[in-house]
Design an enzyme around this catalytic site. Structure first.
Site, mmCIF file in Angstrom:
data_model
loop_
_atom_site.group_PDB
_atom_site.id
_atom_site.type_symbol
_atom_site.label_atom_id
_atom_site.label_comp_id
_atom_site.label_asym_id
_atom_site.label_seq_id
_atom_site.Cartn_x
_atom_site.Cartn_y
_atom_site.Cartn_z
ATOM 1 N N SER A 161 0.830 -1.198 0.000
ATOM 2 C CA SER A 161 0.000 0.000 0.000
ATOM 3 C C SER A 161 0.863 1.245 0.000
ATOM 4 C CB SER A 161 -0.905 0.017 1.232
ATOM 5 O OG SER A 161 -1.605 1.246 1.348
ATOM 6 N N TYR A 175 -0.623 -0.256 10.469
ATOM 7 C CA TYR A 175 -0.936 -0.658 9.092
ATOM 8 C C TYR A 175 0.133 -0.140 8.128
ATOM 9 C CZ TYR A 175 -3.341 -1.013 4.614
ATOM 10 O OH TYR A 175 -3.662 -1.305 3.312
#
Length: 276
Positions: A161, A175
């Site tokens: 990501s 994350y």
């Protein structure tokens, strides 16, 4: 990858791909696109009933073999079960895996000091440990097959990501930090196996319209802030087929990623703080 490679039936029927997180979102899109290209599939997700429903639909639509493998990759037992399938070398009943797509993930947010420690562990287990263990399970088999003279593309696609690149990520530190690790680790592994005929590509999407980004969508971000699942998968497969180790889907995110890397780190931190 040429345009011809993006049409149905261009992959040999003997090729098999295993996709994690295949019951929705980007994982489901990977499954459908690979089936369209003629790959047999092993689909992995936690929700067994939904997974089998999608598997049956893909069988009927594309006429390919689809194996549904329900497993919770946030657990050691689930990872071990899928790792066992990835270790198949073709000498038994199970076909060897030509392409592993590590897509399963979770994006729990919140300030780190107040996050539930169990939730932190669960996110690391799924987003980081499972990716490492599954990749470790499949690479030795793929390398051995190439050394034995097999031809055709083999390797791994890891869905990371842009949350870890290059801005800081208040409210999403675990994350973003985990995704940063996956990105750097994937590129290192890609360099290790490149000379062995195995391809490893890490994919860094920005905002994608999936169930996982629903909260972000509800903030009213403009349409141009999102890329489609189809574009993410198309760009990922093209990059993997071309032997590229890193891809950022979407022109807007390629541009933003390049510009952010030119800014002083102090500016990047300030920008990340405002976004957070």
């Amino acid at each position: 990858m040429s345009d011809a490679d993006d049409t149905p039936g261009t992959a040999p029927r003997s090729r098999t791909a295993l996709v994690t997180g295949a019951s929705s979102g980007i994982g489901e899109e990977f499954a459908r696109r690979l089936a369209q290209r003629g790959y047999a599939l092993v689909l992995v997700a936690r929700r067994a009933a939904l997974l089998e429903e999608i598997a049956e639909e893909i069988r009927e639509t594309y006429g390919t073999t689809v194996e549904a493998l329900p497993a919770d990759l946030g657990t050691r037992e689930g990872v071990a079960e899928v790792a066992g399938r990835l270790s198949a070398d073709g000498r038994g009943d199970a076909a060897p895996i030509d392409l592993l797509v590590n897509n399963a993930g979770r994006g729990d947010g919140g300030a780190f000091a107040t996050q539930d420690p169990a939730e932190i562990d669960a996110m690391i287990d799924l987003n980081v440990r499972a990716v490492l263990q599954l990749t470790r399970a499949v690479l030795p088999v793929q390398i051995a097959r190439r050394e034995a003279g097999e031809t055709g593309r083999v390797g791994v696609i890891n869905v990371s990501s842009l949350a870890g690149e290059p801005v800081v990520n208040p409210g999403g530190s675990v994350y973003g930090g985990g995704k940063k690790f996956v990105t750097l680790w994937s590129e290192s592994v890609a360099a290790e196996v490149r000379g062995k005929g195995v391809r490893v590509t890490v994919v860094l999407p920005g905002f994608v319209r999936t169930d996982m980004t629903r909260a972000v969508q509800e903030r009213g971000l403009p349409e141009f802030a999102f890329v489609s699942r189809a574009q993410v998968v198309r760009d990922s497969l093209r990059a993997w087929s071309a032997g590229r180790s890193h891809v950022v889907p979407g022109a807007q995110y390629k541009t933003a990623d390049g510009l952010l890397r030119l800014l002083p780190r102090s500016v990047v931190r300030a920008l990340g703080g405002r976004l957070g």
